[in-house]
Design a protein around this motif. Structure first.
Motif, PDB file in Angstrom:
ATOM      1  N   VAL A  51     -47.644  37.872  69.317  1.00 46.60           N
ATOM      2  CA  VAL A  51     -48.736  38.843  69.349  1.00 46.60           C
ATOM      3  C   VAL A  51     -48.253  40.036  70.165  1.00 46.60           C
ATOM      4  CG1 VAL A  51     -51.118  39.268  70.039  1.00 46.60           C
ATOM      5  CG2 VAL A  51     -50.448  37.009  69.164  1.00 46.60           C
ATOM      6  N   ILE A  52     -48.211  41.184  69.519  1.00 48.20           N
ATOM      7  CA  ILE A  52     -47.718  42.395  70.157  1.00 48.20           C
ATOM      8  C   ILE A  52     -48.803  42.977  71.046  1.00 48.20           C
ATOM      9  CG2 ILE A  52     -46.765  44.708  69.719  1.00 48.20           C
ATOM     10  CD1 ILE A  52     -45.058  42.325  68.634  1.00 48.20           C
ATOM     11  N   ASP A  53     -48.421  43.396  72.252  1.00 47.92           N
ATOM     12  CA  ASP A  53     -49.358  44.095  73.118  1.00 47.92           C
ATOM     13  C   ASP A  53     -49.881  45.308  72.343  1.00 47.92           C
ATOM     14  OD1 ASP A  53     -49.796  46.376  75.271  1.00 47.92           O
ATOM     15  OD2 ASP A  53     -50.059  44.446  76.271  1.00 47.92           O
ATOM     16  N   PRO A  54     -51.206  45.518  72.317  1.00 52.90           N
ATOM     17  CA  PRO A  54     -51.770  46.612  71.519  1.00 52.90           C
ATOM     18  C   PRO A  54     -51.163  47.983  71.805  1.00 52.90           C
ATOM     19  CG  PRO A  54     -53.521  45.167  72.273  1.00 52.90           C
ATOM     20  CD  PRO A  54     -52.246  44.720  72.963  1.00 52.90           C
ATOM     21  N   SER A  55     -50.730  48.220  73.024  1.00 51.67           N
ATOM     22  CA  SER A  55     -50.152  49.529  73.348  1.00 51.67           C
ATOM     23  C   SER A  55     -48.809  49.758  72.665  1.00 51.67           C
ATOM     24  CB  SER A  55     -50.001  49.689  74.866  1.00 51.67           C
ATOM     25  OG  SER A  55     -49.054  48.761  75.376  1.00 51.67           O
ATOM     26  N   TRP A  56     -48.202  48.712  72.142  1.00 49.77           N
ATOM     27  CA  TRP A  56     -46.902  48.808  71.465  1.00 49.77           C
ATOM     28  C   TRP A  56     -46.994  48.723  69.948  1.00 49.77           C
ATOM     29  CZ3 TRP A  56     -42.347  50.162  73.414  1.00 49.77           C
ATOM     30  CH2 TRP A  56     -42.230  50.167  74.796  1.00 49.77           C
ATOM     31  N   PHE A  57     -48.090  48.215  69.430  1.00 54.57           N
ATOM     32  CA  PHE A  57     -48.166  47.880  68.008  1.00 54.57           C
ATOM     33  C   PHE A  57     -47.868  49.071  67.094  1.00 54.57           C
ATOM     34  CE2 PHE A  57     -50.234  46.787  63.983  1.00 54.57           C
ATOM     35  CZ  PHE A  57     -49.603  45.575  63.735  1.00 54.57           C
ATOM     36  N   ASP A  58     -48.417  50.230  67.386  1.00 54.27           N
ATOM     37  CA  ASP A  58     -48.218  51.400  66.515  1.00 54.27           C
ATOM     38  C   ASP A  58     -46.807  51.976  66.597  1.00 54.27           C
ATOM     39  OD1 ASP A  58     -50.774  51.240  65.500  1.00 54.27           O
ATOM     40  OD2 ASP A  58     -51.613  52.610  66.999  1.00 54.27           O
ATOM     41  N   LYS A  59     -46.015  51.512  67.545  1.00 51.95           N
ATOM     42  CA  LYS A  59     -44.632  51.987  67.676  1.00 51.95           C
ATOM     43  C   LYS A  59     -43.661  51.191  66.802  1.00 51.95           C
ATOM     44  CE  LYS A  59     -45.652  53.474  72.328  1.00 51.95           C
ATOM     45  NZ  LYS A  59     -45.456  53.303  73.745  1.00 51.95           N
ATOM     46  N   LEU A  60     -44.141  50.113  66.205  1.00 52.20           N
ATOM     47  CA  LEU A  60     -43.298  49.259  65.378  1.00 52.20           C
ATOM     48  C   LEU A  60     -43.250  49.765  63.947  1.00 52.20           C
ATOM     49  CD1 LEU A  60     -44.662  45.798  66.562  1.00 52.20           C
ATOM     50  CD2 LEU A  60     -42.664  47.025  67.430  1.00 52.20           C
ATOM     51  N   GLU A  61     -42.185  49.400  63.244  1.00 52.39           N
ATOM     52  CA  GLU A  61     -42.130  49.696  61.816  1.00 52.39           C
ATOM     53  C   GLU A  61     -43.228  48.922  61.112  1.00 52.39           C
ATOM     54  OE1 GLU A  61     -38.352  49.437  59.903  1.00 52.39           O
ATOM     55  OE2 GLU A  61     -37.296  50.229  61.649  1.00 52.39           O
ATOM     56  N   ALA A  62     -43.662  49.426  59.979  1.00 50.64           N
ATOM     57  CA  ALA A  62     -44.747  48.795  59.228  1.00 50.64           C
ATOM     58  C   ALA A  62     -44.379  47.376  58.800  1.00 50.64           C
ATOM     59  CB  ALA A  62     -45.075  49.636  57.998  1.00 50.64           C
ATOM     60  N   VAL A  63     -45.389  46.557  58.670  1.00 52.64           N
ATOM     61  CA  VAL A  63     -45.208  45.176  58.219  1.00 52.64           C
ATOM     62  C   VAL A  63     -44.886  45.195  56.725  1.00 52.64           C
ATOM     63  CG1 VAL A  63     -46.332  42.934  57.964  1.00 52.64           C
ATOM     64  CG2 VAL A  63     -46.894  44.384  59.909  1.00 52.64           C
ATOM     65  N   THR A  80     -52.628  42.257  65.854  1.00 52.74           N
ATOM     66  CA  THR A  80     -51.313  42.734  66.284  1.00 52.74           C
ATOM     67  C   THR A  80     -50.253  41.644  66.164  1.00 52.74           C
ATOM     68  OG1 THR A  80     -51.741  42.256  68.626  1.00 52.74           O
ATOM     69  CG2 THR A  80     -52.314  44.471  67.832  1.00 52.74           C
ATOM     70  N   SER A  81     -50.492  40.666  65.315  1.00 53.48           N
ATOM     71  CA  SER A  81     -49.512  39.600  65.082  1.00 53.48           C
ATOM     72  C   SER A  81     -48.341  40.117  64.258  1.00 53.48           C
ATOM     73  CB  SER A  81     -50.160  38.424  64.347  1.00 53.48           C
ATOM     74  OG  SER A  81     -51.043  37.727  65.177  1.00 53.48           O
ATOM     75  N   ARG A  82     -47.165  39.650  64.617  1.00 54.43           N
ATOM     76  CA  ARG A  82     -45.936  39.951  63.858  1.00 54.43           C
ATOM     77  C   ARG A  82     -45.032  38.734  63.935  1.00 54.43           C
ATOM     78  NH1 ARG A  82     -44.543  45.392  62.723  1.00 54.43           N
ATOM     79  NH2 ARG A  82     -42.942  44.366  61.479  1.00 54.43           N
ATOM     80  N   LEU A  83     -43.994  38.736  63.108  1.00 52.61           N
ATOM     81  CA  LEU A  83     -42.968  37.698  63.174  1.00 52.61           C
ATOM     82  C   LEU A  83     -41.812  38.238  64.000  1.00 52.61           C
ATOM     83  CD1 LEU A  83     -42.940  36.335  59.522  1.00 52.61           C
ATOM     84  CD2 LEU A  83     -44.150  35.435  61.517  1.00 52.61           C
ATOM     85  N   GLY A  84     -41.409  37.479  64.998  1.00 52.74           N
ATOM     86  CA  GLY A  84     -40.341  37.912  65.888  1.00 52.74           C
ATOM     87  C   GLY A  84     -39.025  38.170  65.182  1.00 52.74           C
ATOM     88  N   CYS A  85     -38.784  37.473  64.080  1.00 48.49           N
ATOM     89  CA  CYS A  85     -37.526  37.660  63.354  1.00 48.49           C
ATOM     90  C   CYS A  85     -37.446  39.013  62.660  1.00 48.49           C
ATOM     91  CB  CYS A  85     -37.294  36.530  62.349  1.00 48.49           C
ATOM     92  SG  CYS A  85     -38.454  36.512  60.957  1.00 48.49           S
TER      93      CYS A  85
END
Length: 104
Positions: A51-63, A80-85
């Protein structure tokens, strides 16, 4: 070297070195963080769900669509869930904070 923070299931925070080009799953495994990664990062399971901290989620590439399909199999899914891989460390992600879900 970039750093990242894992929030463990008991709430303890652990800051670790996060080498560029490695996935969050690989970084976790190198630092004995309790993430399974059963498919070894081949996007065939959801055991590296974080689960990505909400303050970081928008900085990630799209799912991707494939990642969304695998996330549908995860327990305790959040917005804000993502796969770590699928999260690759870059300079822009220095300080990334992720929480381990209570159950996988």
């Amino acid at each position: 070297m970039p750093k990242m923070i894992f929030v463990e299931r008991d709430g303890a925070e652990r800051e670790v070195d996060a080498p560029l080009g490695l996935s969050v799953l690989e970084i976790a495994q190198r630092n004995n963080v309790d993430i399974e990664g059963a498919c070894e990062g081949s996007l065939a399971c959801a055991t590296c769900h974080v689960v990505i901290d909400p303050s970081w989620f928008d900085k990630l590439e799209a799912v991707s669509e494939d990642e969304e399909d695998m996330l549908d199999l995860a327990f305790n899914l959040t917005q804000t869930s993502r796969l770590g891989c699928q999260l690759i460390m870059s300079e822009e992600l220095d300080g990334l904070k992720v929480k381990l879900p209570e159950a996988i």
